[in-house]
Motif scaffolding. Sequence first.
Motif, PDB file in Angstrom:
ATOM      1  N   ALA A   2      52.130  51.035  29.302  1.00  0.00           N
ATOM      2  CA  ALA A   2      50.641  50.806  29.549  1.00  0.00           C
ATOM      3  C   ALA A   2      49.834  51.161  30.634  1.00  0.00           C
ATOM      4  O   ALA A   2      50.385  51.330  31.874  1.00  0.00           O
ATOM      5  N   GLN A   3      48.798  51.556  30.334  1.00  0.00           N
ATOM      6  CA  GLN A   3      47.811  52.084  31.422  1.00  0.00           C
ATOM      7  C   GLN A   3      47.416  50.912  32.475  1.00  0.00           C
ATOM      8  O   GLN A   3      47.390  49.811  32.210  1.00  0.00           O
ATOM      9  N   GLN A   4      47.221  51.391  33.511  1.00  0.00           N
ATOM     10  CA  GLN A   4      46.773  50.496  34.742  1.00  0.00           C
ATOM     11  C   GLN A   4      45.405  50.227  34.535  1.00  0.00           C
ATOM     12  O   GLN A   4      44.522  51.080  34.464  1.00  0.00           O
ATOM     13  N   THR A   5      45.277  49.001  34.412  1.00  0.00           N
ATOM     14  CA  THR A   5      43.457  48.285  34.259  1.00  0.00           C
ATOM     15  C   THR A   5      43.175  48.453  35.770  1.00  0.00           C
ATOM     16  O   THR A   5      43.428  47.794  36.718  1.00  0.00           O
ATOM     17  N   VAL A   6      41.846  49.027  35.828  1.00  0.00           N
ATOM     18  CA  VAL A   6      41.143  49.226  36.982  1.00  0.00           C
ATOM     19  C   VAL A   6      40.247  47.858  37.211  1.00  0.00           C
ATOM     20  O   VAL A   6      39.377  47.733  36.173  1.00  0.00           O
ATOM     21  N   LYS A   7      40.335  47.309  37.925  1.00  0.00           N
ATOM     22  CA  LYS A   7      39.526  45.858  38.266  1.00  0.00           C
ATOM     23  C   LYS A   7      38.377  46.459  38.899  1.00  0.00           C
ATOM     24  O   LYS A   7      38.257  47.436  39.491  1.00  0.00           O
ATOM     25  N   ARG A   8      37.286  45.623  38.496  1.00  0.00           N
ATOM     26  CA  ARG A   8      35.978  45.904  38.887  1.00  0.00           C
ATOM     27  C   ARG A   8      35.311  44.795  39.404  1.00  0.00           C
ATOM     28  O   ARG A   8      35.844  43.717  39.278  1.00  0.00           O
ATOM     29  N   ALA A   9      34.524  45.034  40.447  1.00  0.00           N
ATOM     30  CA  ALA A   9      33.668  43.759  40.959  1.00  0.00           C
ATOM     31  C   ALA A   9      33.029  43.003  39.832  1.00  0.00           C
ATOM     32  O   ALA A   9      32.325  43.842  39.032  1.00  0.00           O
ATOM     33  N   LEU A  10      32.976  41.780  39.588  1.00  0.00           N
ATOM     34  CA  LEU A  10      32.269  40.718  38.872  1.00  0.00           C
ATOM     35  C   LEU A  10      31.390  40.176  39.536  1.00  0.00           C
ATOM     36  O   LEU A  10      31.294  39.840  40.630  1.00  0.00           O
ATOM     37  N   ASN A  11      30.278  39.791  38.564  1.00  0.00           N
ATOM     38  CA  ASN A  11      29.237  38.709  38.809  1.00  0.00           C
ATOM     39  C   ASN A  11      29.638  37.298  38.274  1.00  0.00           C
ATOM     40  O   ASN A  11      29.691  37.138  37.173  1.00  0.00           O
ATOM     41  N   VAL A  12      30.319  36.585  39.396  1.00  0.00           N
ATOM     42  CA  VAL A  12      30.756  35.188  38.921  1.00  0.00           C
ATOM     43  C   VAL A  12      29.820  34.057  39.365  1.00  0.00           C
ATOM     44  O   VAL A  12      29.410  34.016  40.648  1.00  0.00           O
ATOM     45  N   VAL A  13      29.734  33.115  38.488  1.00  0.00           N
ATOM     46  CA  VAL A  13      28.827  31.995  39.013  1.00  0.00           C
ATOM     47  C   VAL A  13      29.743  30.804  38.577  1.00  0.00           C
ATOM     48  O   VAL A  13      30.490  30.430  38.123  1.00  0.00           O
ATOM     49  N   VAL A  14      29.785  30.160  40.037  1.00  0.00           N
ATOM     50  CA  VAL A  14      30.563  28.676  40.113  1.00  0.00           C
ATOM     51  C   VAL A  14      29.777  27.781  39.919  1.00  0.00           C
ATOM     52  O   VAL A  14      28.705  27.413  40.543  1.00  0.00           O
ATOM     53  N   LEU A  15      29.908  26.894  39.018  1.00  0.00           N
ATOM     54  CA  LEU A  15      29.251  25.729  38.606  1.00  0.00           C
ATOM     55  C   LEU A  15      29.908  24.361  39.322  1.00  0.00           C
ATOM     56  O   LEU A  15      31.085  23.988  38.792  1.00  0.00           O
ATOM     57  N   LEU A  16      29.402  23.721  39.984  1.00  0.00           N
ATOM     58  CA  LEU A  16      29.855  22.514  40.596  1.00  0.00           C
ATOM     59  C   LEU A  16      29.161  21.341  39.752  1.00  0.00           C
ATOM     60  O   LEU A  16      27.950  21.079  39.211  1.00  0.00           O
ATOM     61  N   GLY A  17      30.371  20.388  39.459  1.00  0.00           N
ATOM     62  CA  GLY A  17      29.956  19.336  38.454  1.00  0.00           C
ATOM     63  C   GLY A  17      29.845  18.074  38.961  1.00  0.00           C
ATOM     64  O   GLY A  17      30.158  17.219  38.034  1.00  0.00           O
ATOM     65  N   THR A  18      29.120  17.909  40.121  1.00  0.00           N
ATOM     66  CA  THR A  18      28.961  16.480  40.513  1.00  0.00           C
ATOM     67  C   THR A  18      27.963  16.382  41.572  1.00  0.00           C
ATOM     68  O   THR A  18      27.456  17.310  42.339  1.00  0.00           O
ATOM     69  N   VAL A  19      27.316  15.277  41.598  1.00  0.00           N
ATOM     70  CA  VAL A  19      26.084  14.736  42.566  1.00  0.00           C
ATOM     71  C   VAL A  19      26.587  13.916  43.298  1.00  0.00           C
ATOM     72  O   VAL A  19      25.601  13.275  44.242  1.00  0.00           O
ATOM     73  N   ARG A  20      27.628  13.325  43.545  1.00  0.00           N
ATOM     74  CA  ARG A  20      27.946  11.930  44.001  1.00  0.00           C
ATOM     75  C   ARG A  20      27.865  12.201  45.592  1.00  0.00           C
ATOM     76  O   ARG A  20      28.318  13.431  46.170  1.00  0.00           O
TER      77      ARG A  20
END
Length: 202
Positions: A2-20
């Motif tokens: 299998a070919q090695q997959t080259v990782k790339r920088a991703l644009n990730v959004v973290v959603l926090l699910g609380t306001v307590r």
Amino acid sequence: MAQQTVKRALNVVVLLGTVRENNMGSRAAKFMVNQLSSKGHQVKLLDPEVLDLPLLKKALHHYQDRTQAPQLLQDTNQILADADAFVFVCAEYNHCLPPALTNMVAHFPATSFKYRPAGIVSYSMGPFGGQRAAMQARCLLGEIGCVSPSFLFAIPTIQTQLSETGEAVNDRMTSNADKLITELEWYGTAIVNHKEAVGRPS
């Protein structure tokens, strides 16, 4: 071989699910932001308390002309639309998903989330790590068109696992974060590459 997959920088959004008040989810969100950033990804945290979204009365996609929607909705929707991957940080309230999380998601159309991987980080101050809420999160993510990686990052007794600033107190936290991020990177990279090659369905 299998070919090695080259990782790339991703644009990730973290959603926090609380306001307590004094919630523990902020620790998990900070921890994941730090872990993702340390691997070279661009990370944006969406905190419902900071966004101060009202109890849902009119979603962005219910405006006939979306340019007439509140600017906060337009700006947040653009953040979601630009993401390559998501991380949902889920508390467990009465064995269910927290309303702050579902309220935040429901302000936006499924197309703002669709065709992206979404990891789940659940937590509790007890021994089960919020896994009942995590199972419900998988249903929600499937309905809005996300791919949910198989690894579920559940954090039991979170108050003993992460400091107030989101620092891990043991190696298990870091290794579990790495497992989730590895799956997000695989799916995220594959989807971005395919999007660039053939586009995304309308």
